[in-house]
Enzyme design. Structure first.
Site, PDB file in Angstrom:
ATOM      1  CD  GLU A  68       6.914  57.175 -88.121  1.00 43.18           C
ATOM      2  OE1 GLU A  68       7.177  56.083 -88.644  1.00 43.18           O
ATOM      3  OE2 GLU A  68       6.306  57.303 -87.049  1.00 43.18           O
ATOM      4  CG  ASP A  69       7.541  62.204 -91.129  1.00 41.44           C
ATOM      5  OD1 ASP A  69       6.581  61.587 -90.643  1.00 41.44           O
ATOM      6  OD2 ASP A  69       8.334  62.893 -90.452  1.00 41.44           O
TER       7      ASP A  69
END
Ligand code: MN
Length: 568
Positions: A68-69
């Site tokens: 996600e990051d």
């Protein structure tokens, strides 16, 4: 042992590899608080390790934000760490798309979705550990976000933890949310209760040796006595129920006695009642009758020295472990079993409360019953209670509950019939999808609409829900009627009973004009017998099927009390 130590001891193992991979992937990233992002991942993994979860779950804790990051892709993760880790991380990612903004009627749907999406309880464990650290560091986050996260934690995740029997975590999550949700109340509580907590702890510290001697006199040797301060949030809710009278709260700080066996629990209870008289009606046997979430202990409130009331909770070490960690505690039994120890096998009796708690029980009992293999236990962690339902998410984060096989058209009609009727295209997880695409739980569905668009007949061949089918049929019929009725001018007289006000006439005319009716005349009369004045509106229209719709529109004005019409 911390996860950092585990990684250092075995850098080539799963945890070691995940540790260095995550450290590299998040290098240079900072949390809102300014600390390195990687701290969040080790904190999450440390929590999972303290719950005695398996290596795969701990590794997933370290990697849960990587896709996600950071630029790391799912494929890369799968290649390096295998399918199990990819599956766990992907589950956590899906959960992070859900947003809860406090709509009470959606709470249960959202909780169900979390279980359905997770498919494996270990995904929920990672999410809970992740949320715990986010709550612990929430002060660094902007105010608006603080509120939303605290609300979601309090309404969704704390109850999930509770239902999984993780009381300790559930209470902690509530306590962490409390000051964000009730800033004034929590300040009042802190100012008024802090001193009292201290007093109580000193008092209990003083009577602890007396209790110890009484237990020893009854040949209870292996015991632990500690204190459990009541959580601020639950104290507050309890105070509200007791007119804010703190004198009536006996378990402000409870004493906790941990012994070896169930028999020891009852023996300790006897010893305590011999020492101090119990308060009638306050003895609770949650061993014979566990709470719905599986909580087991004996509770009693006694009258101690100086006439002070003290709540005492008695339990075995295993019950204590279960109380702290709930279902996660079962991983501990697995480890006990592997090392050949007898873990005082739990005999949980969950009450017939919530369906999915019962389903959890099924596998718990199965697992607790015989010596099942580890693989089978993993199998049991899979959640399939909602296998006949799927849950789609709107761009706003609302959850739509649909039967398996539903399509974006079903989804659209479940948002609103207008959305369904006007649907022209759909995006699923940011990609255009065909309108007959079969949705999966956790799909993020965006419906694109176009004004005045009408449903097409072939939608009927693939929609799954009756709601969608019925609305499509109605809209198709309307379309037919309209074609037939087109271009035949009709004169209609509406009789509208109104509670008159300044500007009402203007509002009514505007609504009529908007519906493409040509207004011939408007007269208002007040008959002596009628409660409200009657407005007579004569107009001409070309499409008769618009009459009903116009009436509905007019009825939206609160001054409009009654409408009738006749065709002239
Ligand atoms: Mn996270």
């Amino acid at each position: 042992m911390t996860v950092a130590e585990l990684a250092r001891n075995n850098p080539g193992g799963l945890i070691g590899k995940a540790f260095s991979f995550a450290e590299k992937a998040h290098k240079g990233q900072k949390r809102k608080s300014g600390e390195p992002y990687f701290n969040h991942l080790t904190a999450t993994a440390d929590t999972l390790s303290s719950w005695h979860l398996d290596d795969a779950t701990i590794a997933a804790g370290l990697l849960h934000d990587a896709v996600e990051d950071t630029p790391v892709t799912r494929e890369e993760l799968r290649e390096r760490f295998g399918e199990e880790i990819d599956f766990l991380v992907d589950g956590v990612t899906k959960l992070s798309h859900l947003k809860y903004r406090g709509a009470q009627e959606k709470v249960e749907n959202l909780r169900k979705l979390i279980f359905a999406l997770s498919q494996d309880l270990r995904v929920i464990f990672v999410k809970l550990a992740d949320r715990l650290h986010n709550m612990q560091t929430l002060s660094a986050v902007p105010r608006e976000k603080q509120k939303r996260i605290a609300l979601e934690t309090n309404d969704i995740y704390a109850p999930i933890a509770y239902r999984l029997g993780m009381q300790n975590l559930s209470g902690e999550l509530q306590d962490l949310s409390f000051p964000y949700l009730y800033p004034q109340e929590s300040k009042w509580l802190y100012d008024n209760v802090r001193e009292r907590y201290k007093e109580r702890e000193e008092y209990l510290e003083n009577i602890k040796p007396l209790l110890g001697r009484a237990l020893e006199a009854h040949h209870l040797k292996a015991y632990t006595i500690d204190f459990r301060a009541k959580r601020y949030s639950s104290l507050y809710y309890k105070l509200v129920r007791h007119n804010m009278d703190i004198e009536r709260i006996y378990d402000l700080v409870a004493m906790r006695v941990i012994v070896e066996t169930v028999q020891d629990c009852y023996a300790a209870l006897g010893a305590i009642h011999e020492l101090w008289p119990p308060l009638p009606g306050r003895i609770k046997d949650y061993i014979a009758m566990p709470k719905p979430n599986g909580y087991r202990s004996l509770h009693t409130t006694i009258i101690g020295p100086d006439g002070k009331f003290v709540e005492i909770q008695i339990r075995t070490r295993i019950m204590h472990e279960e109380d702290e960690n709930g279902i996660a505690a079962h991983w501990l039994y697995e480890q006990y079993k592997k090392s050949g120890l007898n873990p005082d096998r739990p005999t949980r009796k969950l009450a017939e409360e919530v369906r999915w708690v019962q389903q959890l029980r099924t596998w718990q009992e199965k697992y607790a019953g015989e010596g099942e293999a580890h693989d089978e236990f993993l199998e049991a962690m899979k959640i399939d209670f909602f296998k006949d339902r799927i849950f789609g998410i709107t761009p706003k984060g609302d959850v739509i509950d649909l039967p398996v096989g539903s399509t974006p058209i079903d989804f659209a009609y479940h948002i609103h019939s207008e959305v369904g009727n006007a649907c022209v295209a759909a995006k699923v997880n940011d990609q255009f999808a065909s309108l007959d695409y079969e949705l999966h739980s956790g799909d993020l569905v965006e419906i694109l609409t176009q004004k005045n668009k009408k449903p097409s007949e072939d939608w009927l061949s693939f929609v799954k829900t009756t709601v969608a089918r019925d609305h499509i049929k109605i809209a198709l019929r309307e379309k037919d009627n309209r074609l037939r009725a087109k271009r035949v001018p009709t004169k209609v007289e509406f009789k509208v009973a109104v509670q008159n006000r300044l500007g009402l006439l203007r509002d009514i005319s505007a609504i009529i004009a908007k519906s493409h009716f040509h207004i011939g005349s408007i007269n208002t009369t007040k008959q002596s017998t009628a409660k409200f004045p009657i407005m007579r509106i004569e107009c001409e229209l070309h499409e008769r099927d618009k009459i009903e719709r116009l009436i509905l529109k007019l009825k939206e004005l609160k001054e409009v009390r009654e409408i009738s019409y006749r065709v002239l």
